[in-house]
Motif scaffolding. Structure first.
Motif, PDB file in Angstrom:
ATOM      1  N   ILE A 416       0.843  -1.204   0.000  1.00 55.61           N
ATOM      2  CA  ILE A 416       0.000   0.000   0.000  1.00 55.61           C
ATOM      3  C   ILE A 416       0.878   1.255   0.000  1.00 55.61           C
ATOM      4  O   ILE A 416       0.611   2.212  -0.716  1.00 55.61           O
ATOM      5  CB  ILE A 416      -0.953  -0.009   1.207  1.00 55.61           C
ATOM      6  CG1 ILE A 416      -1.986  -1.126   1.063  1.00 55.61           C
ATOM      7  CG2 ILE A 416      -1.663   1.338   1.348  1.00 55.61           C
ATOM      8  CD1 ILE A 416      -2.837  -1.332   2.294  1.00 55.61           C
ATOM      9  N   TRP A 417       1.923   1.234   0.809  1.00 56.63           N
ATOM     10  CA  TRP A 417       2.809   2.402   0.901  1.00 56.63           C
ATOM     11  C   TRP A 417       3.428   2.722  -0.457  1.00 56.63           C
ATOM     12  O   TRP A 417       3.577   3.886  -0.825  1.00 56.63           O
ATOM     13  CB  TRP A 417       3.901   2.163   1.936  1.00 56.63           C
ATOM     14  CG  TRP A 417       4.700   3.386   2.236  1.00 56.63           C
ATOM     15  CD1 TRP A 417       5.897   3.732   1.705  1.00 56.63           C
ATOM     16  CD2 TRP A 417       4.326   4.451   3.126  1.00 56.63           C
ATOM     17  NE1 TRP A 417       6.310   4.946   2.212  1.00 56.63           N
ATOM     18  CE2 TRP A 417       5.373   5.405   3.085  1.00 56.63           C
ATOM     19  CE3 TRP A 417       3.230   4.690   3.943  1.00 56.63           C
ATOM     20  CZ2 TRP A 417       5.339   6.582   3.836  1.00 56.63           C
ATOM     21  CZ3 TRP A 417       3.203   5.858   4.699  1.00 56.63           C
ATOM     22  CH2 TRP A 417       4.240   6.781   4.638  1.00 56.63           C
ATOM     23  N   CYS A 418       3.775   1.668  -1.211  1.00 61.79           N
ATOM     24  CA  CYS A 418       4.388   1.865  -2.535  1.00 61.79           C
ATOM     25  C   CYS A 418       3.354   1.974  -3.649  1.00 61.79           C
ATOM     26  O   CYS A 418       3.730   2.085  -4.827  1.00 61.79           O
ATOM     27  CB  CYS A 418       5.348   0.710  -2.831  1.00 61.79           C
ATOM     28  SG  CYS A 418       6.793   0.681  -1.769  1.00 61.79           S
ATOM     29  N   LYS A 419       2.071   1.893  -3.269  1.00 56.90           N
ATOM     30  CA  LYS A 419       0.959   1.989  -4.242  1.00 56.90           C
ATOM     31  C   LYS A 419       1.075   0.923  -5.330  1.00 56.90           C
ATOM     32  O   LYS A 419       0.870   1.180  -6.508  1.00 56.90           O
ATOM     33  CB  LYS A 419       0.892   3.400  -4.830  1.00 56.90           C
ATOM     34  CG  LYS A 419       0.547   4.467  -3.784  1.00 56.90           C
ATOM     35  CD  LYS A 419       0.441   5.853  -4.364  1.00 56.90           C
ATOM     36  CE  LYS A 419       1.811   6.461  -4.582  1.00 56.90           C
ATOM     37  NZ  LYS A 419       1.747   7.904  -4.892  1.00 56.90           N
ATOM     38  N   VAL A 420       1.397  -0.301  -4.869  1.00 56.71           N
ATOM     39  CA  VAL A 420       1.497  -1.450  -5.773  1.00 56.71           C
ATOM     40  C   VAL A 420       0.271  -2.341  -5.557  1.00 56.71           C
ATOM     41  O   VAL A 420       0.066  -2.870  -4.467  1.00 56.71           O
ATOM     42  CB  VAL A 420       2.784  -2.263  -5.508  1.00 56.71           C
ATOM     43  CG1 VAL A 420       2.809  -3.526  -6.360  1.00 56.71           C
ATOM     44  CG2 VAL A 420       4.023  -1.414  -5.781  1.00 56.71           C
ATOM     45  N   PRO A 421      -0.580  -2.511  -6.589  1.00 59.62           N
ATOM     46  CA  PRO A 421      -1.768  -3.363  -6.442  1.00 59.62           C
ATOM     47  C   PRO A 421      -1.384  -4.829  -6.219  1.00 59.62           C
ATOM     48  O   PRO A 421      -0.335  -5.281  -6.683  1.00 59.62           O
ATOM     49  CB  PRO A 421      -2.518  -3.166  -7.761  1.00 59.62           C
ATOM     50  CG  PRO A 421      -1.518  -2.644  -8.720  1.00 59.62           C
ATOM     51  CD  PRO A 421      -0.496  -1.900  -7.929  1.00 59.62           C
ATOM     52  N   LYS A 443     -10.313  -2.624  -1.416  1.00 65.43           N
ATOM     53  CA  LYS A 443     -10.338  -2.778  -2.877  1.00 65.43           C
ATOM     54  C   LYS A 443      -9.030  -2.309  -3.531  1.00 65.43           C
ATOM     55  O   LYS A 443      -9.022  -1.515  -4.468  1.00 65.43           O
ATOM     56  CB  LYS A 443     -11.541  -2.058  -3.471  1.00 65.43           C
ATOM     57  CG  LYS A 443     -12.877  -2.541  -2.878  1.00 65.43           C
ATOM     58  CD  LYS A 443     -14.050  -1.950  -3.594  1.00 65.43           C
ATOM     59  CE  LYS A 443     -15.364  -2.301  -2.901  1.00 65.43           C
ATOM     60  NZ  LYS A 443     -15.512  -3.706  -2.468  1.00 65.43           N
ATOM     61  N   VAL A 444      -7.923  -2.843  -2.999  1.00 61.72           N
ATOM     62  CA  VAL A 444      -6.600  -2.538  -3.556  1.00 61.72           C
ATOM     63  C   VAL A 444      -5.942  -3.796  -4.118  1.00 61.72           C
ATOM     64  O   VAL A 444      -4.747  -3.812  -4.397  1.00 61.72           O
ATOM     65  CB  VAL A 444      -5.686  -1.879  -2.491  1.00 61.72           C
ATOM     66  CG1 VAL A 444      -6.231  -0.512  -2.112  1.00 61.72           C
ATOM     67  CG2 VAL A 444      -5.531  -2.758  -1.256  1.00 61.72           C
ATOM     68  N   GLY A 445      -6.727  -4.855  -4.275  1.00 69.88           N
ATOM     69  CA  GLY A 445      -6.195  -6.099  -4.821  1.00 69.88           C
ATOM     70  C   GLY A 445      -7.303  -7.017  -5.292  1.00 69.88           C
ATOM     71  O   GLY A 445      -8.488  -6.786  -5.008  1.00 69.88           O
ATOM     72  N   LYS A 479      -5.809   6.625  -2.309  1.00 67.10           N
ATOM     73  CA  LYS A 479      -6.589   7.040  -1.138  1.00 67.10           C
ATOM     74  C   LYS A 479      -6.099   6.339   0.120  1.00 67.10           C
ATOM     75  O   LYS A 479      -5.979   6.958   1.187  1.00 67.10           O
ATOM     76  CB  LYS A 479      -8.069   6.707  -1.359  1.00 67.10           C
ATOM     77  CG  LYS A 479      -8.720   7.435  -2.531  1.00 67.10           C
ATOM     78  CD  LYS A 479     -10.141   6.934  -2.747  1.00 67.10           C
ATOM     79  CE  LYS A 479     -10.776   7.563  -3.986  1.00 67.10           C
ATOM     80  NZ  LYS A 479     -12.126   6.995  -4.267  1.00 67.10           N
ATOM     81  N   THR A 480      -5.809   5.056  -0.010  1.00 67.42           N
ATOM     82  CA  THR A 480      -5.377   4.279   1.162  1.00 67.42           C
ATOM     83  C   THR A 480      -3.985   4.699   1.609  1.00 67.42           C
ATOM     84  O   THR A 480      -3.726   4.822   2.817  1.00 67.42           O
ATOM     85  CB  THR A 480      -5.405   2.773   0.836  1.00 67.42           C
ATOM     86  OG1 THR A 480      -6.654   2.435   0.226  1.00 67.42           O
ATOM     87  CG2 THR A 480      -5.248   1.949   2.095  1.00 67.42           C
ATOM     88  N   ARG A 481      -3.100   4.917   0.655  1.00 62.96           N
ATOM     89  CA  ARG A 481      -1.745   5.395   0.996  1.00 62.96           C
ATOM     90  C   ARG A 481      -1.831   6.735   1.721  1.00 62.96           C
ATOM     91  O   ARG A 481      -1.100   6.983   2.689  1.00 62.96           O
ATOM     92  CB  ARG A 481      -0.919   5.510  -0.281  1.00 62.96           C
ATOM     93  CG  ARG A 481       0.292   6.449  -0.237  1.00 62.96           C
ATOM     94  CD  ARG A 481       1.403   5.999   0.687  1.00 62.96           C
ATOM     95  NE  ARG A 481       2.407   7.029   0.848  1.00 62.96           N
ATOM     96  CZ  ARG A 481       3.607   7.039   0.248  1.00 62.96           C
ATOM     97  NH1 ARG A 481       3.947   6.079  -0.582  1.00 62.96           N
ATOM     98  NH2 ARG A 481       4.452   8.019   0.465  1.00 62.96           N
ATOM     99  N   ARG A 482      -2.734   7.613   1.281  1.00 64.50           N
ATOM    100  CA  ARG A 482      -2.873   8.912   1.917  1.00 64.50           C
ATOM    101  C   ARG A 482      -3.287   8.765   3.388  1.00 64.50           C
ATOM    102  O   ARG A 482      -2.846   9.517   4.254  1.00 64.50           O
ATOM    103  CB  ARG A 482      -3.882   9.766   1.149  1.00 64.50           C
ATOM    104  CG  ARG A 482      -3.749  11.270   1.403  1.00 64.50           C
ATOM    105  CD  ARG A 482      -4.650  12.068   0.468  1.00 64.50           C
ATOM    106  NE  ARG A 482      -4.358  11.781  -0.930  1.00 64.50           N
ATOM    107  CZ  ARG A 482      -5.243  11.331  -1.792  1.00 64.50           C
ATOM    108  NH1 ARG A 482      -6.493  11.103  -1.426  1.00 64.50           N
ATOM    109  NH2 ARG A 482      -4.898  11.115  -3.051  1.00 64.50           N
ATOM    110  N   LYS A 483      -4.114   7.765   3.657  1.00 63.57           N
ATOM    111  CA  LYS A 483      -4.529   7.527   5.047  1.00 63.57           C
ATOM    112  C   LYS A 483      -3.336   7.100   5.904  1.00 63.57           C
ATOM    113  O   LYS A 483      -3.219   7.505   7.062  1.00 63.57           O
ATOM    114  CB  LYS A 483      -5.623   6.455   5.088  1.00 63.57           C
ATOM    115  CG  LYS A 483      -6.964   6.925   4.544  1.00 63.57           C
ATOM    116  CD  LYS A 483      -8.005   5.809   4.591  1.00 63.57           C
ATOM    117  CE  LYS A 483      -9.340   6.302   4.025  1.00 63.57           C
ATOM    118  NZ  LYS A 483     -10.363   5.234   4.030  1.00 63.57           N
TER     119      LYS A 483
END
Length: 521
Positions: A416-421, A443-445, A479-483
Motif C-alpha cells: 500500500i505504501w508503494c501503491k502497488v496493487p 479494494k486494492v487487490g 486514497k489508502t496510501r494517503r490515510k
C-alpha cells in the motif's frame, strides 16, 4: 518475655531484604523515578519479538520509533535468530559479540542489545522439527526469559527497567511482567481484525463457528466491531475443524495471555479499521500506531533479514515502468510442489515479466528441482528467480506494476505504501483475514483464484486481467496510501496514539511503583 536485641533485629532485616532482592532493587529504581514528575520519567522497555522474520522486522522498527520518542530500549533476539542475521550479512568471527543496533546509537538512540537461548542448541533444525520447537517455546523458553529479565531488573540499569514489550505470540509475558513488577505491553504485529477474531474465540465457539468438526459456514455478524465476516476470512487456526495440534494450543494460549496485558500495541491504522479498533478499545487499552515501517521507507541499517539477499535492482532498471510482477510468499509459508508447477506454467502462459522469490524451503518436500523442465531458460529474458531479496528495494522500484502475494501483513502495508496493487494468494494464519481487507474492504487487490486449488490457466487469465485492471486499483491505493501518511503525521491518529501510549505508560509506571512501595513497607 523474649526481647530482640538490636543486632538480631539487623540480622532479620538483612535476611528479609536479601530474600526480596530482585523486588527490592526494582523498588529502589522505581522509587527514584517516583520522586520525579511524571513527565520526567524515562521508561526502559525490554522488547522480545517472536523468532520469525515477519515479527522481527516490525519489532525492530517499533524499537527505533519508541527510542526516537525518548524511551530506552533493551532489544532481545534469540541466539539462533542472531546467528541467522549474521550469516545473512556474511559476517564471521564471534557473532554473539555483534551488536545490530550499533549504527542506531550513532544517531543518539538509546537502544541496547542482547541475545537469549531459546532452549535448543544453535545447530538444532527448528524448521525441520517444528512441533518439538513449539513444545520448547511453550514449556522451556520462559525459564530463559525469566533469568534474563531478572538479571536486567537486578543490574541497576539507568534508567531502570520498567516495562516489558513482548510479542503477542508468547505464552509467558503476563507471568514474568507480574513477577518483576513491569508494565506488560503486548505487541500485535497483525491487523486488528485478526486480533479481535482470536479475542472472541469463545463467542465463535458458542455460536458454532469454531472448535467443531462441523463448524457453521454462514456469515458471522455478531463479533463486536465487525459488521460481517465469512468463516473463510477468519485466521486459518480458527477455521481448522480439528484445532488440537501443538501449534493451535500454543497460539490460543498466547492470545489468552495477551488479554492480560496492561496495553496492546497494534501495527495498524485507526482509519483503516476504525470500528474494529473502537470495539477493542472498550475492552483493553489498544493503540493503533501503524504503519510501522523503516524511516523514509529505505533499507534499514539494522539487519533484519534471515536470508542472504539477491540484488535485483540492475535487472529491474532495464525494465519499463510498471511492467514487472513481483511474486513472494513471505518468509514462513510453505506451498506444495504442485502449486509451484501451476504458478510456473501460469507465468509461461501469461508472458508477464516477473521477479519470483523462491526460498530453498518453500515446499514441504526436500526436492531441489521444483520447476518445470527448462523453466528458467524459457523465461530468462523476462523472468528472474531469486532465493531472497530486499522486498522494500524491489516493490519501491518504478518497474514493479503488481505484487502476487501471500498477504502477510508486512507485505500488505509495504505494498500500500508503494501503491502497488496486489494479486492475493493467502496460505495460512492471518493471511485470509488480510486478504478480506485488501480485496473486499479497501479494494486494492484481486484474488488469484476462486478457491484454494491453483490451476495454471486461471493463473494466466488472472494475471492478464490484473494487468489491464490495475489502474482501477491504483485509484484506491492512492486514497489508502494517503490515510497511512496522514496517520503518521505528528497530529495524525498514529502520531497521537504514540503520544498517548507513552503518557499512559509513564502513569502506569508510577502506579506500579506506588503499589510496590505499599507492599514492601
Amino acid at each position: 518475655m523474649f526481647k530482640l536485641t538490636d543486632s538480631f533485629k539487623k540480622i532479620i532485616l538483612s535476611a528479609y531484604i536479601t530474600s526480596f532482592g530482585l523486588r527490592t532493587n526494582a523498588f529502589r529504581s522505581l522509587q527514584a523515578q517516583k520522586m520525579e514528575p511524571e513527565e520526567n520519567i524515562k521508561p526502559h522497555a525490554i522488547m522480545i519479538p517472536a523468532p520469525l522474520q515477519g515479527h522481527i522486522v516490525p519489532f525492530t522498527h517499533l524499537a527505533i520509533n519508541l527510542a526516537s520518542k525518548g524511551l530506552t530500549i533493551t532489544f532481545v533476539n534469540t541466539q539462533s535468530t542472531h546467528q541467522r542475521l549474521m550469516k545473512a550479512q556474511s559476517l564471521s568471527g564471534s557473532f554473539l559479540d555483534y551488536d545490530i543496533f550499533s549504527e542506531a546509537r550513532k544517531f543518539g538512540l538509546d537502544i541496547r542489545y542482547t541475545t537469549i537461548c531459546d532452549g535448543f542448541p544453535l545447530n538444532f533444525d527448528r524448521a525441520g522439527n517444528h512441533n518439538q520447537f513449539m513444545e520448547g517455546l511453550l514449556h522451556v523458553f520462559s525459564a530463559h526469559v525469566d533469568d534474563l529479565v531478572g538479571n536486567l531488573v537486578n543490574s541497576n540499569h539507568n534508567p531502570p527497567v520498567s516495562c516489558l514489550i513482548a510479542d503477542s505470540f508468547y505464552v509467558w509475558p503476563s507471568e514474568i511482567a507480574k513477577k518483576y513488577n513491569l508494565v506488560n505491553i503486548s505487541f500485535w504485529t497483525e491487523p486488528a481484525l485478526a486480533f479481535t477474531s482470536y479475542y472472541h474465540m469463545d463467542l465463535l465457539k458458542r455460536n458454532g463457528h469454531f472448535g467443531s468438526q462441523d463448524n457453521r459456514e454462514d456469515t458471522i455478524c455478531y463479533i463486536p466491531g465487525i459488521q460481517a465476516i465469512e468463516p473463510g476470512d477468519l485466521p486459518s487456526y480458527i477455521q481448522d475443524p480439528e484445532p488440537w495440534s501443538i501449534m493451535h494450543h500454543y497460539i490460543f494460549n498466547s492470545l489468552e495471555d495477551a488479554k492480560k496485558a496492561d496495553m496492546i500495541i497494534c501495527n495498524t491504522v485507526q482509519e483503516l479499521e476504525s470500528s474494529t479498533i473502537s470495539a477493542l478499545q472498550e475492552k483493553k487499552p489498544f493503540y493503533a500506531v501503524g504503519p510501522i515501517l523503516p524511516n523514509g521507507f529505505t533499507k534499514s541499517v539494522i539487519p533484519t533479514n534471515l536470508w542472504v539477499e539477491s540484488d535485483c535492482i540492475q535487472w529491474l532498471n532495464a525494465k519499463p515502468k510498471g511492467s514487472v510482477m513481483y511474486i513472494s510468499f513471505g518468509s514462513l509459508a510453505n506451498i506444495s510442489r504442485q502449486d509451484v508447477l501451476e504458478i510456473a506454467h501460469g507465468l509461461l502462459l501469461s508472458r508477464v515479466s516477473f521477479i519470483w522469490v523462491v526460498r530453498p524451503d518453500i515446499t514441504w518436500s526436500k526436492e531441489t528441482d521444483i520447476f518445470p523442465s527448462r523453466f528458467e531458460d524459457d523465461v530468462k529474458d523476462r523472468g528472474l528467480v531469486v532465493p531472497w531479496c530486499s522486498q522494500i528495494d524491489v516493490i519501491s522500484h518504478p518497474a514493479i506494476g503488481g505484487f502476487l502475494t501471500h498477504c502477510g501483513w508486512n507485505s500488505v502495508l509495504e505494498s500500500i505504501w508503494c501503491k502497488v496493487p496486489m494479486l492475493c494468494f493467502p496460505i495460512f494464519t492471518d493471511q485470509f483475514t488480510n486478504r478480506k481487507l485488501v480485496v473486499s474492504e479497501w479494494k486494492v487487490g484481486f484474488d488469484l483464484c476462486s478457491g484454494r486449488i491453483l490451476r495454471r490457466q486461471e493463473i494466466a487469465q488472472k494475471i492478464d486481467c490484473f494487468s489491464s485492471e490495475a489502474n482501477k486499483l491504483r485509484i484506491n491505493l492512492e486514497k489508502t496510501r494517503r490515510k497511512l501518511e496522514d496517520a503518521l503525521s505528528e497530529n495524525g491518529t498514529s502520531g497521537r496514539n504514540y503520544k498517548q501510549l507513552i503518557c499512559d505508560l509513564k502513569s502506569k509506571i508510577l502506579q506500579k511503583s506506588k503499589i510496590n512501595n505499599t507492599s514492601l513497607l
